[in-house]
Design a protein around this motif. Sequence first.
Motif, PDB file in Angstrom:
ATOM      1  N   ALA A 255      -6.821   3.472 -13.828  1.00 53.63           N
ATOM      2  CA  ALA A 255      -6.003   4.625 -13.449  1.00 53.63           C
ATOM      3  C   ALA A 255      -4.830   4.213 -12.566  1.00 53.63           C
ATOM      4  O   ALA A 255      -3.856   4.949 -12.453  1.00 53.63           O
ATOM      5  N   GLY A 256      -4.906   3.036 -11.975  1.00 51.97           N
ATOM      6  CA  GLY A 256      -3.824   2.568 -11.114  1.00 51.97           C
ATOM      7  C   GLY A 256      -2.689   1.915 -11.871  1.00 51.97           C
ATOM      8  O   GLY A 256      -1.524   2.191 -11.621  1.00 51.97           O
TER       9      GLY A 256
ATOM     10  N   VAL B 167     -19.021   2.556 -12.781  1.00 51.17           N
ATOM     11  CA  VAL B 167     -17.596   2.696 -12.506  1.00 51.17           C
ATOM     12  C   VAL B 167     -17.265   4.118 -12.063  1.00 51.17           C
ATOM     13  O   VAL B 167     -17.749   5.095 -12.638  1.00 51.17           O
ATOM     14  N   ASN B 168     -16.431   4.245 -11.051  1.00 53.54           N
ATOM     15  CA  ASN B 168     -15.948   5.552 -10.620  1.00 53.54           C
ATOM     16  C   ASN B 168     -15.035   6.137 -11.705  1.00 53.54           C
ATOM     17  O   ASN B 168     -14.109   5.466 -12.157  1.00 53.54           O
ATOM     18  N   SER B 169     -15.287   7.369 -12.103  1.00 54.63           N
ATOM     19  CA  SER B 169     -14.428   8.033 -13.099  1.00 54.63           C
ATOM     20  C   SER B 169     -12.975   8.049 -12.644  1.00 54.63           C
ATOM     21  O   SER B 169     -12.061   7.876 -13.446  1.00 54.63           O
ATOM     22  N   ILE B 170     -12.770   8.269 -11.364  1.00 53.32           N
ATOM     23  CA  ILE B 170     -11.405   8.396 -10.849  1.00 53.32           C
ATOM     24  C   ILE B 170     -10.630   7.083 -10.946  1.00 53.32           C
ATOM     25  O   ILE B 170      -9.406   7.073 -10.915  1.00 53.32           O
ATOM     26  N   SER B 171     -11.345   5.974 -11.126  1.00 50.22           N
ATOM     27  CA  SER B 171     -10.700   4.670 -11.305  1.00 50.22           C
ATOM     28  C   SER B 171     -10.244   4.460 -12.739  1.00 50.22           C
ATOM     29  O   SER B 171      -9.591   3.462 -13.031  1.00 50.22           O
ATOM     30  N   LEU B 172     -10.607   5.392 -13.620  1.00 49.17           N
ATOM     31  CA  LEU B 172     -10.349   5.240 -15.045  1.00 49.17           C
ATOM     32  C   LEU B 172      -9.403   6.300 -15.600  1.00 49.17           C
ATOM     33  O   LEU B 172      -9.282   7.388 -15.037  1.00 49.17           O
ATOM     34  N   LYS B 173      -8.776   5.947 -16.708  1.00 50.01           N
ATOM     35  CA  LYS B 173      -7.971   6.880 -17.498  1.00 50.01           C
ATOM     36  C   LYS B 173      -8.358   6.613 -18.947  1.00 50.01           C
ATOM     37  O   LYS B 173      -8.345   5.459 -19.405  1.00 50.01           O
ATOM     38  N   PHE B 174      -8.732   7.661 -19.682  1.00 53.25           N
ATOM     39  CA  PHE B 174      -9.181   7.505 -21.056  1.00 53.25           C
ATOM     40  C   PHE B 174      -8.030   7.666 -22.025  1.00 53.25           C
ATOM     41  O   PHE B 174      -7.172   8.541 -21.858  1.00 53.25           O
ATOM     42  N   THR B 175      -8.004   6.813 -23.045  1.00 53.29           N
ATOM     43  CA  THR B 175      -6.998   6.943 -24.109  1.00 53.29           C
ATOM     44  C   THR B 175      -7.689   6.929 -25.464  1.00 53.29           C
ATOM     45  O   THR B 175      -8.599   6.132 -25.680  1.00 53.29           O
ATOM     46  N   GLU B 176      -7.267   7.809 -26.325  1.00 53.83           N
ATOM     47  CA  GLU B 176      -7.800   7.863 -27.686  1.00 53.83           C
ATOM     48  C   GLU B 176      -7.145   6.784 -28.532  1.00 53.83           C
ATOM     49  O   GLU B 176      -6.034   6.358 -28.234  1.00 53.83           O
TER      50      GLU B 176
ATOM     51  N   GLU C 217       0.824  -1.211   0.000  1.00 53.32           N
ATOM     52  CA  GLU C 217       0.000   0.000   0.000  1.00 53.32           C
ATOM     53  C   GLU C 217       0.860   1.263   0.000  1.00 53.32           C
ATOM     54  O   GLU C 217       0.457   2.279  -0.563  1.00 53.32           O
ATOM     55  N   SER C 218       2.052   1.203   0.573  1.00 55.62           N
ATOM     56  CA  SER C 218       2.935   2.378   0.570  1.00 55.62           C
ATOM     57  C   SER C 218       3.331   2.766  -0.852  1.00 55.62           C
ATOM     58  O   SER C 218       3.430   3.946  -1.179  1.00 55.62           O
ATOM     59  N   GLU C 219       3.514   1.772  -1.723  1.00 55.99           N
ATOM     60  CA  GLU C 219       3.815   2.066  -3.135  1.00 55.99           C
ATOM     61  C   GLU C 219       2.608   2.673  -3.833  1.00 55.99           C
ATOM     62  O   GLU C 219       2.746   3.593  -4.625  1.00 55.99           O
ATOM     63  N   TRP C 220       1.411   2.134  -3.534  1.00 55.09           N
ATOM     64  CA  TRP C 220       0.196   2.707  -4.126  1.00 55.09           C
ATOM     65  C   TRP C 220       0.020   4.155  -3.677  1.00 55.09           C
ATOM     66  O   TRP C 220      -0.354   5.014  -4.463  1.00 55.09           O
ATOM     67  N   ARG C 221       0.291   4.449  -2.419  1.00 49.04           N
ATOM     68  CA  ARG C 221       0.176   5.832  -1.921  1.00 49.04           C
ATOM     69  C   ARG C 221       1.133   6.764  -2.661  1.00 49.04           C
ATOM     70  O   ARG C 221       0.814   7.934  -2.876  1.00 49.04           O
ATOM     71  N   ALA C 222       2.290   6.266  -3.042  1.00 47.33           N
ATOM     72  CA  ALA C 222       3.275   7.086  -3.758  1.00 47.33           C
ATOM     73  C   ALA C 222       2.872   7.309  -5.214  1.00 47.33           C
ATOM     74  O   ALA C 222       3.187   8.345  -5.795  1.00 47.33           O
ATOM     75  N   ILE C 223       2.142   6.362  -5.805  1.00 45.97           N
ATOM     76  CA  ILE C 223       1.755   6.420  -7.211  1.00 45.97           C
ATOM     77  C   ILE C 223       0.455   7.205  -7.418  1.00 45.97           C
ATOM     78  O   ILE C 223       0.328   7.960  -8.375  1.00 45.97           O
ATOM     79  N   LEU C 224      -0.508   6.999  -6.527  1.00 45.48           N
ATOM     80  CA  LEU C 224      -1.846   7.565  -6.683  1.00 45.48           C
ATOM     81  C   LEU C 224      -2.022   8.844  -5.879  1.00 45.48           C
ATOM     82  O   LEU C 224      -1.402   9.003  -4.823  1.00 45.48           O
TER      83      LEU C 224
ATOM     84  N   CYS D 132     -10.128  -4.274 -11.014  1.00 47.76           N
ATOM     85  CA  CYS D 132      -9.175  -4.498 -12.100  1.00 47.76           C
ATOM     86  C   CYS D 132      -8.536  -5.868 -11.890  1.00 47.76           C
ATOM     87  O   CYS D 132      -8.016  -6.163 -10.807  1.00 47.76           O
ATOM     88  N   ALA D 133      -8.576  -6.708 -12.908  1.00 52.32           N
ATOM     89  CA  ALA D 133      -8.005  -8.054 -12.795  1.00 52.32           C
ATOM     90  C   ALA D 133      -6.489  -8.015 -12.636  1.00 52.32           C
ATOM     91  O   ALA D 133      -5.906  -8.914 -12.044  1.00 52.32           O
ATOM     92  N   ALA D 134      -5.847  -6.960 -13.124  1.00 50.59           N
ATOM     93  CA  ALA D 134      -4.386  -6.884 -13.068  1.00 50.59           C
ATOM     94  C   ALA D 134      -3.862  -6.408 -11.713  1.00 50.59           C
ATOM     95  O   ALA D 134      -2.924  -6.983 -11.184  1.00 50.59           O
ATOM     96  N   CYS D 135      -4.471  -5.358 -11.149  1.00 48.94           N
ATOM     97  CA  CYS D 135      -3.918  -4.788  -9.917  1.00 48.94           C
ATOM     98  C   CYS D 135      -4.861  -4.870  -8.720  1.00 48.94           C
ATOM     99  O   CYS D 135      -4.476  -4.528  -7.608  1.00 48.94           O
ATOM    100  N   GLY D 136      -6.098  -5.293  -8.943  1.00 49.57           N
ATOM    101  CA  GLY D 136      -7.050  -5.421  -7.844  1.00 49.57           C
ATOM    102  C   GLY D 136      -7.713  -4.119  -7.448  1.00 49.57           C
ATOM    103  O   GLY D 136      -8.447  -4.081  -6.459  1.00 49.57           O
ATOM    104  N   GLY D 137      -7.480  -3.045  -8.187  1.00 48.28           N
ATOM    105  CA  GLY D 137      -8.079  -1.756  -7.867  1.00 48.28           C
ATOM    106  C   GLY D 137      -9.596  -1.776  -7.969  1.00 48.28           C
ATOM    107  O   GLY D 137     -10.158  -2.347  -8.897  1.00 48.28           O
ATOM    108  N   HIS D 138     -10.255  -1.145  -7.000  1.00 50.65           N
ATOM    109  CA  HIS D 138     -11.723  -1.059  -6.975  1.00 50.65           C
ATOM    110  C   HIS D 138     -12.202  -0.147  -8.090  1.00 50.65           C
ATOM    111  O   HIS D 138     -11.741   0.980  -8.229  1.00 50.65           O
ATOM    112  N   LEU D 139     -13.148  -0.634  -8.887  1.00 44.23           N
ATOM    113  CA  LEU D 139     -13.716   0.142  -9.985  1.00 44.23           C
ATOM    114  C   LEU D 139     -15.117   0.633  -9.654  1.00 44.23           C
ATOM    115  O   LEU D 139     -15.465   1.768  -9.946  1.00 44.23           O
ATOM    116  N   GLY D 140     -15.918  -0.217  -9.066  1.00 46.89           N
ATOM    117  CA  GLY D 140     -17.304   0.112  -8.760  1.00 46.89           C
ATOM    118  C   GLY D 140     -18.096  -1.168  -8.569  1.00 46.89           C
ATOM    119  O   GLY D 140     -17.607  -2.119  -7.962  1.00 46.89           O
TER     120      GLY D 140
END
Length: 131
Positions: A48-49, A121-130, A8-15, A95-103
């Motif tokens: 987003a994680g 889904v929470n917007s903040i859990s997402l990052k949009f890419t074109e 969790e300390s790494e997640w706190r540094a990233i997010l 998220c299946a990869a990192c376990g982040g809560h989406l909604g």
Amino acid sequence: MADKTKPESEWRAILNPEQFRILRQKGTEPPGTGKYDSHYQEGAYECAGCGTPLYKSATKFKSGCGWPAFFDAIPGAVNRHEDRSMGITRTEITCAACGGHLGHVFKGEGFPTPTDERHCVNSISLKFTEP
């Protein structure tokens, strides 16, 4: 693929603090406040994680719930878990990869979608890419 065992300390540094609260502590953003609620541009929505692609814009629909809604995820990108935290049984999505809560995902609400599901889904859990 992201590491689900990252401390969790790494997640706190990233997010940022709000991303951490929602993705790592299973929080919820207030309805109607997320930047992707009324966003309908062509592209993909990633975690987003960790950056894992989760949803294609073609599966997004207007549900009126106050959060981005999708009728299906990219195969294998999202895990489902029983959630009894609010005194009712719901289906949490992460998220299946990192376990982040989406909604949460809801079924049988009468939306005219191919799956009869609404991934709320929470917007903040997402990052949009074109594309």
